[in-house]
Design a protein around this motif. Structure first.
Motif, short mmCIF file in Angstrom:
data_model
loop_
_atom_site.label_atom_id
_atom_site.label_comp_id
_atom_site.label_asym_id
_atom_site.label_seq_id
_atom_site.Cartn_x
_atom_site.Cartn_y
_atom_site.Cartn_z
N PHE A 61 1.08 44.26 47.11
CA PHE A 61 1.08 44.30 48.56
C PHE A 61 0.89 45.71 49.10
CE2 PHE A 61 3.90 40.46 47.90
CZ PHE A 61 2.93 39.54 48.27
N SER A 62 1.26 46.72 48.32
CA SER A 62 1.19 48.10 48.80
C SER A 62 -0.24 48.51 49.13
CB SER A 62 1.79 49.06 47.78
OG SER A 62 1.00 49.06 46.60
N PRO A 73 15.57 47.33 48.26
CA PRO A 73 14.72 46.15 48.02
C PRO A 73 14.44 45.39 49.31
CG PRO A 73 16.95 45.78 47.21
CD PRO A 73 16.90 47.19 47.72
N ILE A 74 13.30 44.76 49.36
CA ILE A 74 12.96 43.91 50.51
C ILE A 74 12.38 42.59 49.99
CG2 ILE A 74 12.52 45.81 52.12
CD1 ILE A 74 9.52 45.30 51.72
N ILE A 75 12.43 41.59 50.84
CA ILE A 75 11.86 40.29 50.53
C ILE A 75 10.65 40.08 51.43
CG2 ILE A 75 12.24 37.79 50.55
CD1 ILE A 75 14.05 39.22 48.58
N ILE A 76 9.55 39.67 50.83
CA ILE A 76 8.37 39.28 51.58
C ILE A 76 8.13 37.81 51.26
CG2 ILE A 76 5.89 39.58 51.94
CD1 ILE A 76 6.23 42.46 50.96
N LEU A 87 10.58 39.74 55.42
CA LEU A 87 9.36 39.85 56.21
C LEU A 87 8.55 38.60 55.91
CD1 LEU A 87 8.30 43.52 55.39
CD2 LEU A 87 9.38 42.70 57.49
N ILE A 88 7.97 38.01 56.91
CA ILE A 88 7.13 36.84 56.71
C ILE A 88 5.68 37.31 56.80
CG2 ILE A 88 6.54 34.53 57.52
CD1 ILE A 88 9.50 34.92 56.54
N ALA A 89 4.94 37.17 55.71
CA ALA A 89 3.54 37.57 55.67
C ALA A 89 2.70 36.30 55.68
CB ALA A 89 3.25 38.40 54.43
N GLY A 95 -2.38 38.91 59.37
CA GLY A 95 -3.57 39.71 59.13
C GLY A 95 -4.42 39.07 58.06
N ASP A 96 -5.45 39.74 57.71
CA ASP A 96 -6.36 39.24 56.70
C ASP A 96 -6.32 40.21 55.52
OD1 ASP A 96 -8.28 37.88 55.31
OD2 ASP A 96 -9.96 38.54 56.56
N TRP A 97 -5.22 40.17 54.78
CA TRP A 97 -5.04 41.05 53.64
C TRP A 97 -5.34 40.29 52.36
CZ3 TRP A 97 -0.60 40.77 57.03
CH2 TRP A 97 -0.54 41.84 57.93
N PRO A 98 -6.22 40.82 51.52
CA PRO A 98 -6.54 40.12 50.26
C PRO A 98 -5.31 39.85 49.40
CG PRO A 98 -8.15 41.84 50.69
CD PRO A 98 -7.06 41.99 51.73
N SER A 99 -4.38 40.80 49.33
CA SER A 99 -3.21 40.59 48.47
C SER A 99 -2.36 39.43 48.96
CB SER A 99 -2.36 41.86 48.37
OG SER A 99 -1.78 42.18 49.62
N VAL A 100 -2.25 39.26 50.27
CA VAL A 100 -1.46 38.16 50.83
C VAL A 100 -2.23 36.85 50.71
CG1 VAL A 100 -0.42 37.23 52.95
CG2 VAL A 100 -0.15 39.65 52.37
N ASN A 101 -3.49 36.86 51.10
CA ASN A 101 -4.30 35.64 51.07
C ASN A 101 -4.45 35.07 49.66
OD1 ASN A 101 -4.76 35.46 53.84
ND2 ASN A 101 -6.53 36.82 53.74
#
Length: 183
Positions: A67-68, A81-84, A116-118, A154-160
């Protein structure tokens, strides 16, 4: 609560992304207890040795998404730590899973900040609508979390390209993934 969530998800409508904003979270209702097995599963996922999991994870591995590269510029020395939670915004089963996760998370014994909700590519207004609908009938603890949670669109390749579910991120690296679906 889960039946109400699934019934609520069954109809369609519209909303927007971002911080849901501070609203009056006072409620006289008694908090409903989330499914105890789901809470225990989530707490087990979160109750790990983060340094050990980080050391055992491989920064070059493709096991988890990076995700970075798309939207994080977090200092790798940061030890918080965080949760996505990754989800599809216009899929009713995906929305139900996301809102169930948030409900369960709100009742879990953790000191971590809200997830965080992605949202993947899609109509995020539909997700936002159901987030508001669930918040209207939720207990005060869940309502507060639903109203203040950050939703990233958004349109992030790592998320999609990532499988849906919760990702535990530590020192800017995903160290664990938990698929989630309402029982």
């Amino acid at each position: 609560m889960k039946r109400l969530l699934l019934i609520t998800i069954a109809s369609l409508a519209i909303m927007s992304c971002g911080n849901r904003g501070s609203q009056d979270n006072s409620s006289t209702s008694t908090p409903e207890l989330a499914d105890s097995s789901a809470v225990k599963t989530l707490e087990s996922f979160l109750n790990i040795d983060y340094e050990k999991a980080f050391a055992e994870s491989d920064s070059t591995s493709e096991q988890y998404p990076d995700f970075s590269s798309d939207f994080f510029s977090v200092d790798t020395d940061n030890r918080e730590p965080i949760i996505i939670f990754v989800s599809v915004p216009d899929c009713s089963a995906c929305i139900a899973s996301t809102l169930d996760f948030i409900t369960t998370y709100s009742h879990a014994d953790t000191e971590l900040p809200p997830p965080l909700i992605a949202l993947k590519e899609g109509d995020s207004d539909i997700f936002d609508f159901y987030q508001d609908k669930v918040a209207e009938s939720a207990d005060s603890i869940t309502k507060a979390m639903l109203n203040d949670i950050y939703v990233l669109c958004g349109d992030w390749p790592s998320v999609n390209n990532a499988p849906d579910g919760a990702y535990l991120v530590y020192r800017n690296r995903v160290i664990a993934h938990l698929p989630w679906s309402p029982l």
